[in-house]
Design a protein around this motif. Structure first.
Motif, PDB file in Angstrom:
ATOM      1  N   ALA A 119       0.827  -1.205   0.000  1.00 53.17           N
ATOM      2  CA  ALA A 119       0.000   0.000   0.000  1.00 53.17           C
ATOM      3  C   ALA A 119       0.862   1.255   0.000  1.00 53.17           C
ATOM      4  CB  ALA A 119      -0.944  -0.013   1.207  1.00 53.17           C
ATOM      5  N   ALA A 120       1.974   1.215   0.758  1.00 58.36           N
ATOM      6  CA  ALA A 120       2.869   2.369   0.806  1.00 58.36           C
ATOM      7  C   ALA A 120       3.529   2.616  -0.541  1.00 58.36           C
ATOM      8  CB  ALA A 120       3.925   2.156   1.879  1.00 58.36           C
ATOM      9  N   LEU A 121       3.634   1.555  -1.348  1.00 56.19           N
ATOM     10  CA  LEU A 121       4.185   1.684  -2.694  1.00 56.19           C
ATOM     11  C   LEU A 121       3.101   1.977  -3.736  1.00 56.19           C
ATOM     12  CD1 LEU A 121       6.710  -1.304  -2.666  1.00 56.19           C
ATOM     13  CD2 LEU A 121       7.273   1.128  -2.692  1.00 56.19           C
ATOM     14  N   ASN A 122       1.867   2.188  -3.259  1.00 56.38           N
ATOM     15  CA  ASN A 122       0.722   2.440  -4.148  1.00 56.38           C
ATOM     16  C   ASN A 122       0.471   1.282  -5.105  1.00 56.38           C
ATOM     17  OD1 ASN A 122       0.046   5.074  -3.149  1.00 56.38           O
ATOM     18  ND2 ASN A 122       1.822   5.873  -4.249  1.00 56.38           N
ATOM     19  N   LEU A 123       0.710   0.079  -4.628  1.00 60.40           N
ATOM     20  CA  LEU A 123       0.446  -1.117  -5.420  1.00 60.40           C
ATOM     21  C   LEU A 123      -0.864  -1.744  -4.949  1.00 60.40           C
ATOM     22  CD1 LEU A 123       4.027  -2.680  -5.510  1.00 60.40           C
ATOM     23  CD2 LEU A 123       2.809  -1.551  -7.392  1.00 60.40           C
ATOM     24  N   PRO A 124      -1.692  -2.196  -5.884  1.00 54.77           N
ATOM     25  CA  PRO A 124      -3.032  -2.688  -5.511  1.00 54.77           C
ATOM     26  C   PRO A 124      -2.999  -4.073  -4.897  1.00 54.77           C
ATOM     27  CG  PRO A 124      -2.669  -2.968  -7.874  1.00 54.77           C
ATOM     28  CD  PRO A 124      -1.450  -2.252  -7.338  1.00 54.77           C
ATOM     29  N   VAL A 125      -3.600  -4.226  -3.737  1.00 56.62           N
ATOM     30  CA  VAL A 125      -3.791  -5.532  -3.112  1.00 56.62           C
ATOM     31  C   VAL A 125      -5.105  -5.463  -2.345  1.00 56.62           C
ATOM     32  CG1 VAL A 125      -2.413  -4.879  -1.087  1.00 56.62           C
ATOM     33  CG2 VAL A 125      -2.786  -7.305  -1.628  1.00 56.62           C
ATOM     34  N   LEU A 126      -5.983  -6.432  -2.580  1.00 55.68           N
ATOM     35  CA  LEU A 126      -7.296  -6.400  -1.940  1.00 55.68           C
ATOM     36  C   LEU A 126      -7.209  -6.818  -0.475  1.00 55.68           C
ATOM     37  CD1 LEU A 126     -10.391  -6.112  -2.137  1.00 55.68           C
ATOM     38  CD2 LEU A 126     -10.465  -8.534  -2.820  1.00 55.68           C
ATOM     39  N   CYS A 127      -6.525  -7.924  -0.228  1.00 56.87           N
ATOM     40  CA  CYS A 127      -6.455  -8.471   1.130  1.00 56.87           C
ATOM     41  C   CYS A 127      -5.431  -9.584   1.135  1.00 56.87           C
ATOM     42  CB  CYS A 127      -7.821  -8.992   1.585  1.00 56.87           C
ATOM     43  SG  CYS A 127      -8.446 -10.353   0.558  1.00 56.87           S
ATOM     44  N   GLY A 128      -5.329 -10.263   2.254  1.00 59.55           N
ATOM     45  CA  GLY A 128      -4.447 -11.409   2.352  1.00 59.55           C
ATOM     46  C   GLY A 128      -5.209 -12.650   2.749  1.00 59.55           C
ATOM     47  N   ILE A 129      -4.477 -13.739   2.831  1.00 60.93           N
ATOM     48  CA  ILE A 129      -4.986 -14.985   3.406  1.00 60.93           C
ATOM     49  C   ILE A 129      -3.949 -15.442   4.430  1.00 60.93           C
ATOM     50  CG2 ILE A 129      -6.390 -15.745   1.480  1.00 60.93           C
ATOM     51  CD1 ILE A 129      -4.021 -17.412   0.496  1.00 60.93           C
ATOM     52  N   GLY A 130      -4.380 -16.212   5.401  1.00 54.86           N
ATOM     53  CA  GLY A 130      -3.418 -16.676   6.384  1.00 54.86           C
ATOM     54  C   GLY A 130      -3.972 -16.739   7.785  1.00 54.86           C
ATOM     55  N   ASN A 131      -3.148 -16.346   8.752  1.00 59.72           N
ATOM     56  CA  ASN A 131      -3.378 -16.748  10.134  1.00 59.72           C
ATOM     57  C   ASN A 131      -4.681 -16.278  10.758  1.00 59.72           C
ATOM     58  OD1 ASN A 131      -0.949 -17.962   9.801  1.00 59.72           O
ATOM     59  ND2 ASN A 131       0.107 -16.854  11.414  1.00 59.72           N
ATOM     60  N   VAL A 132      -5.064 -15.015  10.577  1.00 67.17           N
ATOM     61  CA  VAL A 132      -6.306 -14.580  11.229  1.00 67.17           C
ATOM     62  C   VAL A 132      -7.502 -15.327  10.642  1.00 67.17           C
ATOM     63  CG1 VAL A 132      -6.828 -12.611   9.724  1.00 67.17           C
ATOM     64  CG2 VAL A 132      -7.585 -12.590  12.099  1.00 67.17           C
ATOM     65  N   ALA A 133      -7.458 -15.625   9.335  1.00 74.72           N
ATOM     66  CA  ALA A 133      -8.541 -16.396   8.727  1.00 74.72           C
ATOM     67  C   ALA A 133      -8.557 -17.821   9.269  1.00 74.72           C
ATOM     68  CB  ALA A 133      -8.387 -16.404   7.204  1.00 74.72           C
ATOM     69  N   THR A 134      -7.377 -18.390   9.483  1.00 71.12           N
ATOM     70  CA  THR A 134      -7.293 -19.723  10.078  1.00 71.12           C
ATOM     71  C   THR A 134      -7.856 -19.724  11.499  1.00 71.12           C
ATOM     72  OG1 THR A 134      -5.291 -20.135   8.781  1.00 71.12           O
ATOM     73  CG2 THR A 134      -5.730 -21.617  10.632  1.00 71.12           C
ATOM     74  N   LEU A 135      -7.473 -18.724  12.282  1.00 69.58           N
ATOM     75  CA  LEU A 135      -7.968 -18.611  13.648  1.00 69.58           C
ATOM     76  C   LEU A 135      -9.481 -18.412  13.671  1.00 69.58           C
ATOM     77  CD1 LEU A 135      -5.109 -16.362  15.012  1.00 69.58           C
ATOM     78  CD2 LEU A 135      -5.540 -18.735  15.677  1.00 69.58           C
ATOM     79  N   ALA A 136      -9.986 -17.592  12.747  1.00 71.22           N
ATOM     80  CA  ALA A 136     -11.433 -17.373  12.673  1.00 71.22           C
ATOM     81  C   ALA A 136     -12.166 -18.677  12.344  1.00 71.22           C
ATOM     82  CB  ALA A 136     -11.744 -16.299  11.645  1.00 71.22           C
ATOM     83  N   ALA A 137     -11.602 -19.458  11.418  1.00 75.05           N
ATOM     84  CA  ALA A 137     -12.220 -20.736  11.059  1.00 75.05           C
ATOM     85  C   ALA A 137     -12.210 -21.690  12.256  1.00 75.05           C
ATOM     86  CB  ALA A 137     -11.485 -21.347   9.872  1.00 75.05           C
ATOM     87  N   CYS A 138     -11.115 -21.692  13.023  1.00 79.45           N
ATOM     88  CA  CYS A 138     -11.042 -22.552  14.206  1.00 79.45           C
ATOM     89  C   CYS A 138     -12.053 -22.124  15.274  1.00 79.45           C
ATOM     90  CB  CYS A 138      -9.624 -22.527  14.766  1.00 79.45           C
ATOM     91  SG  CYS A 138      -8.383 -23.306  13.694  1.00 79.45           S
ATOM     92  N   LEU A 139     -12.165 -20.820  15.490  1.00 82.50           N
ATOM     93  CA  LEU A 139     -13.158 -20.331  16.444  1.00 82.50           C
ATOM     94  C   LEU A 139     -14.575 -20.643  15.972  1.00 82.50           C
ATOM     95  CD1 LEU A 139     -11.667 -16.867  17.476  1.00 82.50           C
ATOM     96  CD2 LEU A 139     -12.055 -18.833  18.984  1.00 82.50           C
ATOM     97  N   ASP A 140     -14.794 -20.528  14.676  1.00 83.94           N
ATOM     98  CA  ASP A 140     -16.105 -20.841  14.118  1.00 83.94           C
ATOM     99  C   ASP A 140     -16.482 -22.290  14.435  1.00 83.94           C
ATOM    100  OD1 ASP A 140     -18.395 -20.118  12.728  1.00 83.94           O
ATOM    101  OD2 ASP A 140     -17.587 -20.715  10.791  1.00 83.94           O
ATOM    102  N   ALA A 141     -15.501 -23.184  14.248  1.00 80.97           N
ATOM    103  CA  ALA A 141     -15.750 -24.600  14.555  1.00 80.97           C
ATOM    104  C   ALA A 141     -15.956 -24.812  16.054  1.00 80.97           C
ATOM    105  CB  ALA A 141     -14.581 -25.443  14.055  1.00 80.97           C
ATOM    106  N   ALA A 142     -15.136 -24.159  16.868  1.00 79.39           N
ATOM    107  CA  ALA A 142     -15.233 -24.329  18.315  1.00 79.39           C
ATOM    108  C   ALA A 142     -16.562 -23.825  18.865  1.00 79.39           C
ATOM    109  CB  ALA A 142     -14.069 -23.605  18.998  1.00 79.39           C
ATOM    110  N   LEU A 143     -17.129 -22.821  18.216  1.00 73.31           N
ATOM    111  CA  LEU A 143     -18.387 -22.222  18.680  1.00 73.31           C
ATOM    112  C   LEU A 143     -19.617 -22.877  18.048  1.00 73.31           C
ATOM    113  CD1 LEU A 143     -17.260 -18.485  18.586  1.00 73.31           C
ATOM    114  CD2 LEU A 143     -17.780 -19.824  20.638  1.00 73.31           C
TER     115      LEU A 143
END
Length: 391
Positions: A170-194
């Motif tokens: 973003a600081a280089l003004n290059l387009p990126v929508l989002c990422g994939i990785g750890n917070v999504a993994t944690l969210a999926a685990c919490l989703d299963a746990a709940l």
């Protein structure tokens, strides 16, 4: 029931053939989408790319989803000869015409410390995974520039340390929508746990460093735990809910990251409306946030009691455990990382401007090549989490 076959297929390009890329493709193969999806796997190792595509194609055939997979060689340097394979340049991206491009390849594997321990892996363990930022960012930065020049409507999803790399892009003004990785993994685990309340009811604020339970940051202070809300109310005992999932073998967690990523990519490729998830690096922000994606744009969906500024400050502090901070166009290292790096590269330890990425990348490559020739010290410092980035 198969996806409708009468409409034009959407094109997903996956760069990489390691564990994250393979688990993403395998999971994409089993997802039903309202439009046909074709996936092109690009990798320097064509044999590995073909293997990933063939395995995913078998899964798609068995599942009857209609998702198709092919492979192409990928050259890291620009190429004007179509026979040389696809390169990270605008001409190649225009030829590919991806709707969604997922970068799941970088110059630094998180598994090196297991398979080839050395003084380099000891430095990464001591300083924090953030010391590899330039090695994680170099390829995806060129892919982002190539998309901007050759396929500006494509959506870029980054799987390489997006908690810190996306702010750099973003600081280089290059387009990126989002990422994939750890917070999504944690969210999926919490989703299963709940009991599977789903991403529309569950919102998660977390950083790359949170794949492990909270621990000391660069100052020795304990970092905060992941924050989660269900139907707008705080989720109690997040540490307890995540304990069993955090104990899974690291390759299994990486596979879960790919599975969670597949749901996101399928939603983006379908272009069927709104996608809701908790993701790293949206809007070029540090760390991970609950977000809403629509029309190629992202917006935060934080609970009312947490402002965007508070969420960014919280994630920035959490990132100190990884040993890096990207802000105001600069890369800075907290005390622990700065001290470890200064023993080898005092100038780099003082930080660098994001515009210096190519030169800094070359210097880190040289440092890594040098340190790989030396074994790690017999008594190593406590290791810092290095998961779950591009194999």
């Amino acid at each position: 029931m198969s996806a409708p076959l009468g409409n034009a297929p959407r094109h997903v390009v996956v760069v990489g053939s390691g564990q994250l890329a393979r688990s993403l493709c395998d999971s994409l193969a089993s997802i039903q989408t309202p439009q046909r999806v074709r996936v092109t796997v690009l990798a320097r190792d064509l044999t590995a790319a073909v293997g990933a595509a063939r395995g995913a194609q078998v899964r798609a055939t068995v599942a009857g989803t209609g998702v198709s997979f092919t492979a192409q060689p990928f050259t890291a340097e620009p190429s004007t000869d179509p026979g040389d394979g696809y390169a990270a340049d605008a001409v190649s991206m225009a030829r590919l015409r991806p709707d969604v491009l997922v970068c799941a390849a970088s110059t630094q594997s998180p598994y090196e410390r297991v398979h080839a321990p050395s003084a380099w892996t000891e430095l990464v363990a001591t300083a924090g995974f953030g010391v590899t930022l330039a090695l994680q960012a170099e390829l995806v930065s060129r892919l982002a520039a190539a998309l901007a020049g050759g396929a500006p409507d494509a959506l870029l999803v980054n799987g390489c340390f997006p908690d810190a790399v996306n702010p750099l892009l973003a600081a280089l003004n290059l387009p990126v929508l989002c990422g994939i990785g750890n917070v999504a993994t944690l969210a999926a685990c919490l989703d299963a746990a709940l009991g599977r309340p789903g991403p529309r009811r569950l919102a998660v604020l977390g950083h790359h460093a949170h794949l492990a339970a909270p621990g000391p940051d660069s100052t020795g202070e304990d970092t905060a735990e992941v924050r989660a809300w269900l139907d707008g109310l705080p989720v109690p005992d997040v540490t307890g809910l995540l304990a069993g999932y955090r104990a899974l073998p690291r390759p299994e967690l990486n596979a879960l990251a790919g599975h969670a990523a597949a749901a996101l990519v399928a939603g983006l490729a379908a272009d069927a409306g709104e996608v809701v998830a908790s993701l790293p690096g949206p809007l070029g922000l540090p760390g991970g946030y609950p977000v809403r994606l629509s029309g190629g744009r992202a917006e935060l969906r934080l609970p009312p009691e947490v402002s965007a500024a508070q969420a960014v400050a919280w994630n920035t502090a959490a990132g100190h455990r990884d040993g890096v901070e990207v802000s105001d166009g600069h890369v800075r290292y907290p005390e622990r990382a700065r001290a470890a790096l200064s023993a080898y590269q005092p100038e780099l330890a003082e930080g660098w401007r994001v515009t210096e990425l190519p030169e800094v990348f070359a210097r880190f490559i040289a440092l890594r090549d040098h340190l790989r020739t030396a074994p790690p010290a017999p008594a190593q410092a406590p290791r810092v989490l290095e998961e779950s980035r591009c194999p």
